[in-house]
Write a protein that holds these residues in place. Structure first.
Motif, PDB file in Angstrom:
ATOM      1  N   TYR A  56       7.941 -10.901  21.478  1.00 42.59           N
ATOM      2  CA  TYR A  56       6.618 -10.542  20.985  1.00 42.59           C
ATOM      3  C   TYR A  56       6.439 -10.965  19.531  1.00 42.59           C
ATOM      4  O   TYR A  56       5.410 -11.523  19.142  1.00 42.59           O
ATOM      5  CB  TYR A  56       6.402  -9.030  21.109  1.00 42.59           C
ATOM      6  CG  TYR A  56       6.552  -8.508  22.508  1.00 42.59           C
ATOM      7  CD1 TYR A  56       5.639  -8.866  23.506  1.00 42.59           C
ATOM      8  CD2 TYR A  56       7.599  -7.672  22.850  1.00 42.59           C
ATOM      9  CE1 TYR A  56       5.766  -8.392  24.807  1.00 42.59           C
ATOM     10  CE2 TYR A  56       7.741  -7.190  24.149  1.00 42.59           C
ATOM     11  CZ  TYR A  56       6.823  -7.554  25.116  1.00 42.59           C
ATOM     12  OH  TYR A  56       6.962  -7.084  26.395  1.00 42.59           O
ATOM     13  N   PHE A  57       7.473 -10.703  18.727  1.00 41.07           N
ATOM     14  CA  PHE A  57       7.409 -11.037  17.307  1.00 41.07           C
ATOM     15  C   PHE A  57       7.265 -12.537  17.101  1.00 41.07           C
ATOM     16  O   PHE A  57       6.425 -12.996  16.320  1.00 41.07           O
ATOM     17  CB  PHE A  57       8.670 -10.513  16.607  1.00 41.07           C
ATOM     18  CG  PHE A  57       8.687 -10.745  15.123  1.00 41.07           C
ATOM     19  CD1 PHE A  57       7.998  -9.902  14.261  1.00 41.07           C
ATOM     20  CD2 PHE A  57       9.384 -11.816  14.575  1.00 41.07           C
ATOM     21  CE1 PHE A  57       8.003 -10.117  12.893  1.00 41.07           C
ATOM     22  CE2 PHE A  57       9.391 -12.031  13.210  1.00 41.07           C
ATOM     23  CZ  PHE A  57       8.702 -11.184  12.368  1.00 41.07           C
ATOM     24  N   ASN A 108       6.243 -14.734  19.247  1.00 39.35           N
ATOM     25  CA  ASN A 108       4.967 -15.243  19.775  1.00 39.35           C
ATOM     26  C   ASN A 108       3.932 -15.315  18.657  1.00 39.35           C
ATOM     27  O   ASN A 108       3.171 -16.283  18.556  1.00 39.35           O
ATOM     28  CB  ASN A 108       4.453 -14.333  20.888  1.00 39.35           C
ATOM     29  CG  ASN A 108       5.168 -14.564  22.205  1.00 39.35           C
ATOM     30  OD1 ASN A 108       5.908 -15.531  22.359  1.00 39.35           O
ATOM     31  ND2 ASN A 108       4.978 -13.663  23.149  1.00 39.35           N
ATOM     32  N   TRP A 109       3.907 -14.278  17.809  1.00 39.96           N
ATOM     33  CA  TRP A 109       2.975 -14.257  16.678  1.00 39.96           C
ATOM     34  C   TRP A 109       3.324 -15.362  15.676  1.00 39.96           C
ATOM     35  O   TRP A 109       2.436 -16.064  15.200  1.00 39.96           O
ATOM     36  CB  TRP A 109       3.017 -12.897  15.975  1.00 39.96           C
ATOM     37  CG  TRP A 109       2.644 -11.739  16.839  1.00 39.96           C
ATOM     38  CD1 TRP A 109       1.816 -11.763  17.932  1.00 39.96           C
ATOM     39  CD2 TRP A 109       3.083 -10.387  16.694  1.00 39.96           C
ATOM     40  NE1 TRP A 109       1.711 -10.500  18.475  1.00 39.96           N
ATOM     41  CE2 TRP A 109       2.469  -9.629  17.747  1.00 39.96           C
ATOM     42  CE3 TRP A 109       3.914  -9.716  15.795  1.00 39.96           C
ATOM     43  CZ2 TRP A 109       2.680  -8.266  17.890  1.00 39.96           C
ATOM     44  CZ3 TRP A 109       4.119  -8.352  15.950  1.00 39.96           C
ATOM     45  CH2 TRP A 109       3.512  -7.639  16.980  1.00 39.96           C
ATOM     46  N   ILE A 110       4.624 -15.492  15.375  1.00 41.68           N
ATOM     47  CA  ILE A 110       5.054 -16.528  14.425  1.00 41.68           C
ATOM     48  C   ILE A 110       4.687 -17.910  14.947  1.00 41.68           C
ATOM     49  O   ILE A 110       4.160 -18.762  14.213  1.00 41.68           O
ATOM     50  CB  ILE A 110       6.576 -16.444  14.191  1.00 41.68           C
ATOM     51  CG1 ILE A 110       6.970 -15.101  13.555  1.00 41.68           C
ATOM     52  CG2 ILE A 110       7.053 -17.613  13.330  1.00 41.68           C
ATOM     53  CD1 ILE A 110       6.551 -14.923  12.131  1.00 41.68           C
ATOM     54  N   ARG A 111       4.959 -18.146  16.228  1.00 46.82           N
ATOM     55  CA  ARG A 111       4.690 -19.462  16.817  1.00 46.82           C
ATOM     56  C   ARG A 111       3.201 -19.771  16.829  1.00 46.82           C
ATOM     57  O   ARG A 111       2.783 -20.882  16.458  1.00 46.82           O
ATOM     58  CB  ARG A 111       5.247 -19.498  18.249  1.00 46.82           C
ATOM     59  CG  ARG A 111       5.157 -20.864  18.909  1.00 46.82           C
ATOM     60  CD  ARG A 111       5.824 -20.881  20.258  1.00 46.82           C
ATOM     61  NE  ARG A 111       5.167 -20.007  21.232  1.00 46.82           N
ATOM     62  CZ  ARG A 111       5.665 -18.861  21.676  1.00 46.82           C
ATOM     63  NH1 ARG A 111       6.827 -18.423  21.242  1.00 46.82           N
ATOM     64  NH2 ARG A 111       4.997 -18.137  22.563  1.00 46.82           N
ATOM     65  N   GLU A 112       2.384 -18.797  17.223  1.00 42.93           N
ATOM     66  CA  GLU A 112       0.934 -19.018  17.261  1.00 42.93           C
ATOM     67  C   GLU A 112       0.373 -19.228  15.854  1.00 42.93           C
ATOM     68  O   GLU A 112      -0.562 -20.013  15.668  1.00 42.93           O
ATOM     69  CB  GLU A 112       0.242 -17.838  17.942  1.00 42.93           C
ATOM     70  CG  GLU A 112       0.550 -17.704  19.425  1.00 42.93           C
ATOM     71  CD  GLU A 112       0.200 -18.972  20.201  1.00 42.93           C
ATOM     72  OE1 GLU A 112      -0.889 -19.546  19.949  1.00 42.93           O
ATOM     73  OE2 GLU A 112       1.015 -19.385  21.059  1.00 42.93           O
ATOM     74  N   PHE A 113       0.947 -18.527  14.883  1.00 40.43           N
ATOM     75  CA  PHE A 113       0.533 -18.718  13.492  1.00 40.43           C
ATOM     76  C   PHE A 113       0.822 -20.146  13.036  1.00 40.43           C
ATOM     77  O   PHE A 113      -0.013 -20.792  12.376  1.00 40.43           O
ATOM     78  CB  PHE A 113       1.252 -17.710  12.596  1.00 40.43           C
ATOM     79  CG  PHE A 113       0.895 -17.812  11.144  1.00 40.43           C
ATOM     80  CD1 PHE A 113      -0.369 -17.447  10.691  1.00 40.43           C
ATOM     81  CD2 PHE A 113       1.824 -18.271  10.215  1.00 40.43           C
ATOM     82  CE1 PHE A 113      -0.708 -17.543   9.338  1.00 40.43           C
ATOM     83  CE2 PHE A 113       1.503 -18.363   8.873  1.00 40.43           C
ATOM     84  CZ  PHE A 113       0.230 -18.002   8.432  1.00 40.43           C
ATOM     85  N   CYS A 126       7.420 -19.181   6.516  1.00 35.58           N
ATOM     86  CA  CYS A 126       7.496 -17.794   6.994  1.00 35.58           C
ATOM     87  C   CYS A 126       8.874 -17.211   6.689  1.00 35.58           C
ATOM     88  O   CYS A 126       8.997 -16.061   6.240  1.00 35.58           O
ATOM     89  CB  CYS A 126       7.221 -17.731   8.495  1.00 35.58           C
ATOM     90  SG  CYS A 126       5.487 -17.981   8.944  1.00 35.58           S
ATOM     91  N   TYR A 181      14.408 -12.215   9.692  1.00 32.09           N
ATOM     92  CA  TYR A 181      13.504 -11.064   9.627  1.00 32.09           C
ATOM     93  C   TYR A 181      14.274  -9.744   9.719  1.00 32.09           C
ATOM     94  O   TYR A 181      13.826  -8.729   9.180  1.00 32.09           O
ATOM     95  CB  TYR A 181      12.450 -11.200  10.720  1.00 32.09           C
ATOM     96  CG  TYR A 181      11.646 -12.468  10.534  1.00 32.09           C
ATOM     97  CD1 TYR A 181      10.627 -12.539   9.595  1.00 32.09           C
ATOM     98  CD2 TYR A 181      11.966 -13.626  11.251  1.00 32.09           C
ATOM     99  CE1 TYR A 181       9.912 -13.713   9.394  1.00 32.09           C
ATOM    100  CE2 TYR A 181      11.267 -14.809  11.049  1.00 32.09           C
ATOM    101  CZ  TYR A 181      10.240 -14.843  10.115  1.00 32.09           C
ATOM    102  OH  TYR A 181       9.550 -16.014   9.898  1.00 32.09           O
TER     103      TYR A 181
END
Length: 430
Positions: A85-86, A88-93, A113, A165
């Motif tokens: 989930y985490f 996914n946000w990084i990749r989409e960003f 990042c 992270y």
């Protein structure tokens, strides 16, 4: 009533932001300094070389990091239960800037990042040294910059990995927990749940560290109500984590047990290198001081051949003496501050990783990649060592001189090894 609730929420939000981000102009200066220095390194690597992310290379391009696997899937659920989930946000960003392409812009955003996370971790270290230990700025800065040249922050500053992270979340939680304990306040169930999901979600074994500070809350084992409240907070936190984890597994928990057993067998088999040397050169030393490098031939099981870089054991006496000196200072700090609950929290947290990697031997042969889980303990314990001798000028001068000499050697060694790393990139990752 509504105004009171709104005001309370604003105060909590403000307090949260002040805890997480630079609070003073000097802290902002330090943050921008690290962001610039690590940013220059990461930008150079991301724009000129493929090693940060190459869609053809699933794992182990350098030092056994699994960049592509982590970015694309969050890694295996058995070790990184909620990391998908985490990331996914990084990749989409990253896709927002690269327009959906996995090109140099994609690599650059991933690197930045990581840079942001590591730079913010260093600010948390500084805040702990300044606000919890209350060290003079001169000593705090020496320890902070000493840590900034460790192998772990250098590598993680451009590496999109769970460890990057985890370093931030663990340092932040330790600082937050120390603030609460210093004020003799409870760590709330909400904070524990959030920390459990963030820290344990990226690496499951780290969730244990979230509950260590609870053992040192005031009179928690002398008052049954306080102990009951502690148990309730832990149950709530664990329940939130387990429910989210089971939801990811589609409630097939046996898959987790079977896969975990396979992973332990895979990563815990003894290697040719003696165990003591793996512990010194890779677990302790590899996260502080670069050793020499060794390359191996790898393939992605689809015909693509590539070179992988790994750390070798130390080849001279000096690095072993360096590691011995740092560990001596750490043990000295523990002995000097044995009655200090903050020091016990740090040492118990450190002990968790020693048991996992050095005793159970999980991943000991590549334990130089796990530094994000524990290496931040060293600068904090060094800080407590200086604190223990705050009224002894001669000992303080000795400690300051010793750390300065170690810092000087660390700079020379790690810059030299990073030059070798760039030679590797030039040869195989243009």
């Amino acid at each position: 009533m509504r105004k009171i609730i709104t005001l309370n929420l604003k105060q909590k939000l403000t307090g949260f932001l002040k805890t997480v981000f630079p609070e003073t102009k000097f802290e902002l200066f330090l943050f921008l300094l690290f962001l610039t220095a690590y940013g220059f390194l990461g930008t150079t690597i991301a724009l000129n070389y493929r090693i940060v992310f190459d869609d053809r290379i699933p794992w182990d391009a350098y030092f056994s990091f699994d960049n592509r696997a982590i970015v694309m899937t969050g890694g295996g659920f058995e070790r990184h239960p909620l990391a998908n989930y985490f990331f996914n946000w990084i990749r989409e960003f990253a896709y927002l800037f690269s327009h959906g392409k996995k090109d140099e812009t994609f690599r650059l955003v991933l690197a930045w990042c990581s840079n942001f996370a590591v730079s913010l971790s260093l600010i948390q270290i500084y805040k702990y040294l300044k606000n919890i230990i209350a060290l003079p700025q001169k000593i705090s800065l020496l320890i902070l910059f000493f840590f900034s040249f460790f192998t772990t922050p250098i590598l993680l500053s451009f590496t999109p990995e769970t460890y990057t992270y985890t370093l931030l979340f663990l340092v932040l939680f330790n600082y937050y927990a120390a603030l609460k304990l210093r004020k003799e306040e409870k760590i709330s169930a909400a904070a524990l749940a959030l920390a459990g999901v963030a820290i344990g979600g990226l690496t499951v074994t780290n969730i244990v560290k979230v509950y260590i500070p609870l053992l040192f809350e005031k009179k928690v084992f002398r008052n049954w109500r306080k102990f009951g409240n502690l148990v309730l907070r832990v149950v709530i936190s664990v329940s939130v984590f387990v429910l989210l984890f089971l939801y990811r597994l589609d409630f097939k928990f046996l898959n987790f047990l079977n896969k975990s057993g396979e992973q332990y067998e895979k990563f815990s088999n003894p290697k040719v290198t003696p165990v003591w040397d793996m512990m010194v050169s890779w677990f302790f030393g590899g996260n502080l001081l670069f050793s020499s490098f060794a390359t191996r031939d790898y393939h992605n099981k689809k015909g693509f051949q590539y070179k992988a870089l790994f750390m070798d054991v130390y080849s001279s006496a000096v690095p072993y003496l360096f590691v011995a000196a740092v560990l001596t200072l750490v043990l000295w700090s523990f002995a000097k501050n044995f009655k200090n609950k903050f020091v016990h929290i740090l040492m118990i947290s450190f002990l968790v990783d020693i048991v996992i990697h050095c005793i159970l031997k999980f991943g000991l042969h590549t334990s130089y990649i796990y530094g994000g889980h524990f290496i931040f303990v060293i600068p904090l314990l060094l800080g407590w060592l200086f604190y223990g001798y705050k009224d002894s000028p001669k000992t303080l001068s000795f400690l300051y001189g010793t750390v300065s000499v170690l810092f000087f050697y660390l700079i020379i060694n790690n810059i030299f090894r990073m030059a070798e790393f760039f030679e590797f990139l030039e040869m195989y990752y243009r």
